[in-house]
Design a protein around this motif. Structure first.
Motif, PDB file in Angstrom:
ATOM      1  N   TYR A  26       0.823  -1.207   0.000  1.00  0.00           N
ATOM      2  CA  TYR A  26       0.000   0.000   0.000  1.00  0.00           C
ATOM      3  C   TYR A  26       0.857   1.258   0.000  1.00  0.00           C
ATOM      4  CZ  TYR A  26      -3.773   3.201   1.286  1.00  0.00           C
ATOM      5  OH  TYR A  26      -4.675   4.235   1.298  1.00  0.00           O
ATOM      6  N   HIS A  27       1.911   1.256   0.828  1.00  0.00           N
ATOM      7  CA  HIS A  27       2.758   2.454   0.928  1.00  0.00           C
ATOM      8  C   HIS A  27       4.040   2.123   1.694  1.00  0.00           C
ATOM      9  CE1 HIS A  27       3.557   6.737   0.863  1.00  0.00           C
ATOM     10  NE2 HIS A  27       3.783   6.721   2.156  1.00  0.00           N
ATOM     11  N   VAL A  28       5.093   2.851   1.363  1.00  0.00           N
ATOM     12  CA  VAL A  28       6.363   2.771   2.098  1.00  0.00           C
ATOM     13  C   VAL A  28       6.788   4.190   2.423  1.00  0.00           C
ATOM     14  CG1 VAL A  28       8.814   2.164   1.957  1.00  0.00           C
ATOM     15  CG2 VAL A  28       7.110   0.631   0.970  1.00  0.00           C
ATOM     16  N   GLU A  29       7.199   4.401   3.675  1.00  0.00           N
ATOM     17  CA  GLU A  29       7.712   5.716   4.049  1.00  0.00           C
ATOM     18  C   GLU A  29       8.929   5.546   4.953  1.00  0.00           C
ATOM     19  OE1 GLU A  29       4.487   7.800   5.932  1.00  0.00           O
ATOM     20  OE2 GLU A  29       4.627   6.623   7.767  1.00  0.00           O
ATOM     21  N   TYR A  30       9.827   6.497   4.838  1.00  0.00           N
ATOM     22  CA  TYR A  30      11.004   6.540   5.702  1.00  0.00           C
ATOM     23  C   TYR A  30      10.991   7.922   6.345  1.00  0.00           C
ATOM     24  CZ  TYR A  30      15.794   6.040   7.319  1.00  0.00           C
ATOM     25  OH  TYR A  30      16.912   5.951   8.097  1.00  0.00           O
ATOM     26  N   VAL A  31      10.746   7.956   7.656  1.00  0.00           N
ATOM     27  CA  VAL A  31      10.544   9.222   8.354  1.00  0.00           C
ATOM     28  C   VAL A  31      11.398   9.290   9.618  1.00  0.00           C
ATOM     29  CG1 VAL A  31       8.186   9.538   7.490  1.00  0.00           C
ATOM     30  CG2 VAL A  31       8.545   8.332   9.648  1.00  0.00           C
ATOM     31  N   LYS A  32      11.633  10.526  10.046  1.00  0.00           N
ATOM     32  CA  LYS A  32      12.321  10.765  11.308  1.00  0.00           C
ATOM     33  C   LYS A  32      11.301  11.358  12.270  1.00  0.00           C
ATOM     34  CE  LYS A  32      16.701  12.154  12.956  1.00  0.00           C
ATOM     35  NZ  LYS A  32      17.961  12.043  12.323  1.00  0.00           N
ATOM     36  N   CYS A  34      10.862  12.204  16.530  1.00  0.00           N
ATOM     37  CA  CYS A  34      11.480  12.270  17.871  1.00  0.00           C
ATOM     38  C   CYS A  34      12.936  11.790  17.849  1.00  0.00           C
ATOM     39  CB  CYS A  34      10.665  11.469  18.878  1.00  0.00           C
ATOM     40  SG  CYS A  34       8.973  12.044  19.064  1.00  0.00           S
ATOM     41  N   GLY A  35      13.642  12.152  16.795  1.00  0.00           N
ATOM     42  CA  GLY A  35      15.055  11.821  16.689  1.00  0.00           C
ATOM     43  C   GLY A  35      15.356  10.399  16.245  1.00  0.00           C
ATOM     44  N   GLU A  36      14.340   9.606  15.955  1.00  0.00           N
ATOM     45  CA  GLU A  36      14.525   8.218  15.520  1.00  0.00           C
ATOM     46  C   GLU A  36      14.029   8.053  14.086  1.00  0.00           C
ATOM     47  OE1 GLU A  36      16.085   6.063  17.330  1.00  0.00           O
ATOM     48  OE2 GLU A  36      15.937   6.919  19.339  1.00  0.00           O
ATOM     49  N   ASN A  37      14.680   7.181  13.324  1.00  0.00           N
ATOM     50  CA  ASN A  37      14.277   6.890  11.952  1.00  0.00           C
ATOM     51  C   ASN A  37      13.379   5.661  11.919  1.00  0.00           C
ATOM     52  OD1 ASN A  37      15.936   8.920  10.635  1.00  0.00           O
ATOM     53  ND2 ASN A  37      17.661   7.684  11.326  1.00  0.00           N
ATOM     54  N   TYR A  38      12.338   5.736  11.077  1.00  0.00           N
ATOM     55  CA  TYR A  38      11.396   4.640  10.932  1.00  0.00           C
ATOM     56  C   TYR A  38      11.187   4.319   9.463  1.00  0.00           C
ATOM     57  CZ  TYR A  38      10.136   5.466  15.801  1.00  0.00           C
ATOM     58  OH  TYR A  38      10.175   5.622  17.158  1.00  0.00           O
ATOM     59  N   LEU A  39      11.317   3.051   9.132  1.00  0.00           N
ATOM     60  CA  LEU A  39      10.924   2.553   7.823  1.00  0.00           C
ATOM     61  C   LEU A  39       9.569   1.888   8.032  1.00  0.00           C
ATOM     62  CD1 LEU A  39      11.249   1.829   4.854  1.00  0.00           C
ATOM     63  CD2 LEU A  39      12.595  -0.171   5.569  1.00  0.00           C
ATOM     64  N   ARG A  40       8.532   2.487   7.478  1.00  0.00           N
ATOM     65  CA  ARG A  40       7.172   1.978   7.653  1.00  0.00           C
ATOM     66  C   ARG A  40       6.672   1.394   6.342  1.00  0.00           C
ATOM     67  NH1 ARG A  40       5.875   6.918  11.123  1.00  0.00           N
ATOM     68  NH2 ARG A  40       6.323   6.098  13.192  1.00  0.00           N
ATOM     69  N   ILE A  41       6.193   0.181   6.440  1.00  0.00           N
ATOM     70  CA  ILE A  41       5.664  -0.527   5.291  1.00  0.00           C
ATOM     71  C   ILE A  41       4.207  -0.855   5.597  1.00  0.00           C
ATOM     72  CG2 ILE A  41       5.844  -2.606   3.873  1.00  0.00           C
ATOM     73  CD1 ILE A  41       8.832  -2.696   4.793  1.00  0.00           C
ATOM     74  N   TYR A  42       3.321  -0.409   4.722  1.00  0.00           N
ATOM     75  CA  TYR A  42       1.896  -0.681   4.886  1.00  0.00           C
ATOM     76  C   TYR A  42       1.493  -1.714   3.846  1.00  0.00           C
ATOM     77  CZ  TYR A  42       1.998   3.681   7.531  1.00  0.00           C
ATOM     78  OH  TYR A  42       2.282   4.671   8.429  1.00  0.00           O
ATOM     79  N   TYR A  75      17.601   2.513  12.152  1.00  0.00           N
ATOM     80  CA  TYR A  75      16.176   2.768  11.976  1.00  0.00           C
ATOM     81  C   TYR A  75      15.380   1.625  12.586  1.00  0.00           C
ATOM     82  CZ  TYR A  75      16.714  -0.625   8.225  1.00  0.00           C
ATOM     83  OH  TYR A  75      16.994  -1.759   7.519  1.00  0.00           O
ATOM     84  N   TYR A  76      14.109   1.870  12.764  1.00  0.00           N
ATOM     85  CA  TYR A  76      13.166   0.849  13.196  1.00  0.00           C
ATOM     86  C   TYR A  76      12.312   0.457  12.003  1.00  0.00           C
ATOM     87  CZ  TYR A  76      14.343   2.221  17.950  1.00  0.00           C
ATOM     88  OH  TYR A  76      15.018   2.495  19.116  1.00  0.00           O
ATOM     89  N   LEU A  77      12.077  -0.839  11.848  1.00  0.00           N
ATOM     90  CA  LEU A  77      11.219  -1.350  10.790  1.00  0.00           C
ATOM     91  C   LEU A  77       9.835  -1.611  11.379  1.00  0.00           C
ATOM     92  CD1 LEU A  77      10.670  -2.571   7.964  1.00  0.00           C
ATOM     93  CD2 LEU A  77      11.539  -4.745   8.856  1.00  0.00           C
ATOM     94  N   GLU A  78       8.808  -1.061  10.750  1.00  0.00           N
ATOM     95  CA  GLU A  78       7.428  -1.295  11.155  1.00  0.00           C
ATOM     96  C   GLU A  78       6.638  -1.759   9.942  1.00  0.00           C
ATOM     97  OE1 GLU A  78       5.900   2.358  12.745  1.00  0.00           O
ATOM     98  OE2 GLU A  78       7.110   2.229  14.564  1.00  0.00           O
ATOM     99  N   VAL A  79       5.894  -2.837  10.108  1.00  0.00           N
ATOM    100  CA  VAL A  79       5.008  -3.336   9.054  1.00  0.00           C
ATOM    101  C   VAL A  79       3.604  -3.382   9.638  1.00  0.00           C
ATOM    102  CG1 VAL A  79       4.445  -5.256   7.516  1.00  0.00           C
ATOM    103  CG2 VAL A  79       6.842  -4.714   8.004  1.00  0.00           C
TER     104      VAL A  79
END
Length: 153
Positions: A26-32, A34-42, A75-79
């Protein structure tokens, strides 16, 4: 633009993994945040998404990311599922939900309001058109902060 190239590369790497498991990317985003990086995969599916689905994709993507290592920083990976009130990130999402009720949050006041809810009628590169209180309303895309589908239970 470096971030756009990273997202493009990540899409090329992640999409086949998601599709091999019979899910939609559905979507992929890489965001910062609160000072942390997140790779979010929907991910999405006609049958919905549950925790096991997210875990399957997360493990496979994590293994690939460990092998290819396309992101230099930590970074943190979130699915996850995009959810019932999913954000409409792209024109493909808008096209899919034409005729549906959406909520639009503005970056600043537009006609005295910051939130609009109505039926998505049309869109182009400059405007999103919704039926708002019985009238067609063209909302400039450049003023929109976020658009969400209004899910129904």
């Amino acid at each position: 633009m470096i971030k756009d190239k990273l997202i493009e590369k990540l899409l090329d790497l992640i999409k086949p993994i998601v599709e091999e498991r019979n899910y939609e990317l559905y979507h992929v985003e890489y965001v910062k945040e609160c000072g942390e990086n997140y790779l979010r995969i929907y991910i999405d599916s006609h049958n919905g998404i549950n925790l096991d689905d997210c875990e399957k994709v997360s493990r496979a993507v994590s293994d690939m990311l460990d092998a290819v290592d396309p992101i230099e920083e930590s970074y943190y990976l979130e699915v996850s599922s995009p959810g019932i009130d999913r954000i409409l990130f792209s024109d493909a999402h808008l096209n899919r939900y034409l005729g549906s009720v959406i909520s639009i949050k503005m970056a600043k006041l537009f006609n005295g309001k910051k939130i609009y809810e109505g039926i998505l009628e049309d869109f182009n590169s400059e405007y999103i058109t919704i039926n708002f209180e019985g009238n067609s309303l063209n909302i400039p895309r450049k003023l929109i902060k976020v658009m969400n589908l209004k899910g129904e239970f």
